[in-house]
Design a protein around this motif. Structure first.
Motif, PDB file in Angstrom:
ATOM      1  N   PHE A   1       0.845  -1.191   0.000  1.00  0.00           N
ATOM      2  CA  PHE A   1       0.000   0.000   0.000  1.00  0.00           C
ATOM      3  C   PHE A   1       0.880   1.241   0.000  1.00  0.00           C
ATOM      4  O   PHE A   1       1.957   1.253   0.596  1.00  0.00           O
ATOM      5  CB  PHE A   1      -0.890   0.001   1.246  1.00  0.00           C
ATOM      6  CG  PHE A   1      -1.800   1.185   1.357  1.00  0.00           C
ATOM      7  CD1 PHE A   1      -2.993   1.231   0.655  1.00  0.00           C
ATOM      8  CD2 PHE A   1      -1.472   2.255   2.185  1.00  0.00           C
ATOM      9  CE1 PHE A   1      -3.839   2.325   0.763  1.00  0.00           C
ATOM     10  CE2 PHE A   1      -2.315   3.349   2.303  1.00  0.00           C
ATOM     11  CZ  PHE A   1      -3.504   3.384   1.580  1.00  0.00           C
ATOM     12  N   GLY A   2       0.436   2.287  -0.691  1.00  0.00           N
ATOM     13  CA  GLY A   2       1.220   3.504  -0.662  1.00  0.00           C
ATOM     14  C   GLY A   2       0.718   4.572  -1.605  1.00  0.00           C
ATOM     15  O   GLY A   2      -0.376   4.468  -2.175  1.00  0.00           O
ATOM     16  N   ASP A   3       1.552   5.566  -1.800  1.00  0.00           N
ATOM     17  CA  ASP A   3       1.221   6.744  -2.600  1.00  0.00           C
ATOM     18  C   ASP A   3       1.656   6.527  -4.047  1.00  0.00           C
ATOM     19  O   ASP A   3       2.843   6.441  -4.343  1.00  0.00           O
ATOM     20  CB  ASP A   3       1.924   7.965  -2.005  1.00  0.00           C
ATOM     21  CG  ASP A   3       1.576   9.257  -2.723  1.00  0.00           C
ATOM     22  OD1 ASP A   3       0.765   9.225  -3.668  1.00  0.00           O
ATOM     23  OD2 ASP A   3       2.131  10.305  -2.333  1.00  0.00           O
TER      24      ASP A   3
ATOM     25  N   SER B   1       9.164   7.102  -5.353  1.00  0.00           N
ATOM     26  CA  SER B   1      10.009   6.259  -4.508  1.00  0.00           C
ATOM     27  C   SER B   1       9.226   5.349  -3.566  1.00  0.00           C
ATOM     28  O   SER B   1       9.817   4.622  -2.772  1.00  0.00           O
ATOM     29  CB  SER B   1      10.957   7.134  -3.679  1.00  0.00           C
ATOM     30  OG  SER B   1      10.219   7.963  -2.789  1.00  0.00           O
ATOM     31  N   SER B   2       7.898   5.371  -3.652  1.00  0.00           N
ATOM     32  CA  SER B   2       7.077   4.563  -2.745  1.00  0.00           C
ATOM     33  C   SER B   2       7.207   3.080  -3.065  1.00  0.00           C
ATOM     34  O   SER B   2       7.514   2.680  -4.188  1.00  0.00           O
ATOM     35  CB  SER B   2       5.607   4.985  -2.835  1.00  0.00           C
ATOM     36  OG  SER B   2       5.077   4.701  -4.118  1.00  0.00           O
ATOM     37  N   ASP B   3       6.938   2.256  -2.058  1.00  0.00           N
ATOM     38  CA  ASP B   3       7.028   0.798  -2.240  1.00  0.00           C
ATOM     39  C   ASP B   3       6.053   0.305  -3.301  1.00  0.00           C
ATOM     40  O   ASP B   3       6.367  -0.613  -4.065  1.00  0.00           O
ATOM     41  CB  ASP B   3       6.753   0.089  -0.915  1.00  0.00           C
ATOM     42  CG  ASP B   3       7.880   0.257   0.091  1.00  0.00           C
ATOM     43  OD1 ASP B   3       9.006   0.571  -0.346  1.00  0.00           O
ATOM     44  OD2 ASP B   3       7.641   0.075   1.302  1.00  0.00           O
ATOM     45  N   ILE B   4       4.871   0.920  -3.354  1.00  0.00           N
ATOM     46  CA  ILE B   4       3.886   0.457  -4.323  1.00  0.00           C
ATOM     47  C   ILE B   4       4.371   0.700  -5.749  1.00  0.00           C
ATOM     48  O   ILE B   4       4.197  -0.143  -6.637  1.00  0.00           O
ATOM     49  CB  ILE B   4       2.501   1.126  -4.080  1.00  0.00           C
ATOM     50  CG1 ILE B   4       1.430   0.485  -4.984  1.00  0.00           C
ATOM     51  CG2 ILE B   4       2.555   2.628  -4.298  1.00  0.00           C
ATOM     52  CD1 ILE B   4       0.024   0.942  -4.672  1.00  0.00           C
ATOM     53  N   ASN B   5       5.040   1.829  -5.983  1.00  0.00           N
ATOM     54  CA  ASN B   5       5.559   2.100  -7.320  1.00  0.00           C
ATOM     55  C   ASN B   5       6.750   1.205  -7.659  1.00  0.00           C
ATOM     56  O   ASN B   5       6.969   0.875  -8.829  1.00  0.00           O
ATOM     57  CB  ASN B   5       5.943   3.576  -7.443  1.00  0.00           C
ATOM     58  CG  ASN B   5       4.741   4.435  -7.795  1.00  0.00           C
ATOM     59  OD1 ASN B   5       3.905   4.041  -8.602  1.00  0.00           O
ATOM     60  ND2 ASN B   5       4.652   5.601  -7.188  1.00  0.00           N
ATOM     61  N   LYS B   6       7.488   0.788  -6.662  1.00  0.00           N
ATOM     62  CA  LYS B   6       8.580  -0.147  -6.901  1.00  0.00           C
ATOM     63  C   LYS B   6       8.053  -1.504  -7.366  1.00  0.00           C
ATOM     64  O   LYS B   6       8.613  -2.132  -8.266  1.00  0.00           O
ATOM     65  CB  LYS B   6       9.416  -0.321  -5.631  1.00  0.00           C
ATOM     66  CG  LYS B   6      10.217   0.913  -5.245  1.00  0.00           C
ATOM     67  CD  LYS B   6      10.955   0.715  -3.930  1.00  0.00           C
ATOM     68  CE  LYS B   6      11.711   1.974  -3.516  1.00  0.00           C
ATOM     69  NZ  LYS B   6      12.389   1.808  -2.206  1.00  0.00           N
ATOM     70  N   VAL B   7       6.944  -1.937  -6.752  1.00  0.00           N
ATOM     71  CA  VAL B   7       6.339  -3.208  -7.160  1.00  0.00           C
ATOM     72  C   VAL B   7       5.760  -3.096  -8.566  1.00  0.00           C
ATOM     73  O   VAL B   7       5.928  -3.992  -9.405  1.00  0.00           O
ATOM     74  CB  VAL B   7       5.247  -3.641  -6.165  1.00  0.00           C
ATOM     75  CG1 VAL B   7       4.550  -4.913  -6.655  1.00  0.00           C
ATOM     76  CG2 VAL B   7       5.844  -3.878  -4.786  1.00  0.00           C
ATOM     77  N   LEU B   8       5.067  -1.989  -8.840  1.00  0.00           N
ATOM     78  CA  LEU B   8       4.467  -1.796 -10.160  1.00  0.00           C
ATOM     79  C   LEU B   8       5.520  -1.656 -11.255  1.00  0.00           C
ATOM     80  O   LEU B   8       5.270  -2.013 -12.413  1.00  0.00           O
ATOM     81  CB  LEU B   8       3.561  -0.562 -10.138  1.00  0.00           C
ATOM     82  CG  LEU B   8       2.269  -0.699  -9.331  1.00  0.00           C
ATOM     83  CD1 LEU B   8       1.556   0.642  -9.220  1.00  0.00           C
ATOM     84  CD2 LEU B   8       1.345  -1.746  -9.949  1.00  0.00           C
TER      85      LEU B   8
END
Length: 227
Positions: A190-192, A197-204
């Motif tokens: 979950f994140g912004d 640099s958010s974890d969610i964007n790293k996964v995506l």
């Protein structure tokens, strides 16, 4: 502005339904209702069988159909893009339920948590009655999470709808939604979405993603990877 979203890694998800149980505890969700649920599919014939388990919840869509059709603006978007519900404005017309393509909005047709009004024990002489539990705990409900009431009715009343809020009361305290926190397989991130640099964007960025029913054009903010 913050733009919250969630990624569910279907390769990590073990189908334990821990998210559904955690959500019920955190949000005081009644029996037979689910803010966090799932669907599953079985294809093929033995021994070549494929089983698919997909957790579901409110997608907090950018173009939320439930918000567009609500006649009283009880369903609304907040400053962080969350799709939320104002019980004081809700008239129980169910327009949002009919408009939602994902079937994730619930309706309280009965008084919530009626099982705690039962006076008979499940096993006579072997289990306590609901009344006895209330007397021993000093609570109307033996378990109730008071934190839920910080931003939403702790228990929603009869005749209105309710649904996942991404645990907005926890977000305000810089905590993750409880389904994310409780997942034993760390399948949820979950994140912004507006923070590179958010974890969610790293996964995506690492995996290709998909959303449920993209043809509906609602632009969900719950993404699935490795399905």
């Amino acid at each position: 502005m913050t733009k919250y979203g969630m990624v569910i890694d279907l390769h990590k998800c073990v189908g334990c339904s821990g998210c559904s149980i955690a959500c019920k505890n955190e949000n005081n969700v009644d029996t037979g209702m689910f803010w966090a649920h799932y669907f599953h599919e079985t294809k093929g014939s033995f021994p070549n069988v494929n089983y698919k388990y997909v957790p579901t919840l409110c997608n907090h869509c950018e173009d939320a159909a439930c918000v567009r059709v609500c006649p009283t603006q009880a369903m609304y978007k907040d400053e962080n893009g969350l799709t939320l519900h104002d019980p004081d404005k809700c008239i129980g017309c169910k327009s949002c339920m009919q408009a939602c393509p994902y079937g994730v909005i619930n309706f309280n047709k009965n008084k919530p948590h009626r099982r705690w009004e039962e006076t008979a024990a499940a096993i006579k002489g072997g289990t306590a009655t609901s009344k006895e539990l209330q007397e021993r705990t000093g609570q109307e409900l033996p378990y109730y999470n008071a934190d839920r009431a910080f931003t939403y009715e702790g228990i929603r009343s009869k005749g209105i709808v309710e649904k996942c809020t991404f645990c907005d009361h926890r977000i305000k305290d810089n905590l993750r939604p409880y389904c994310v926190e409780s997942c034993p397989a760390d399948a949820r991130t979950f994140g912004d979405l507006d923070d590179p640099s958010s974890d969610i964007n790293k996964v995506l960025a690492q995996y290709s993603s998909q959303v449920l029913k993209p043809e509906k054009g609602t632009k969900p903010r719950v993404f699935y990877v490795r399905g």
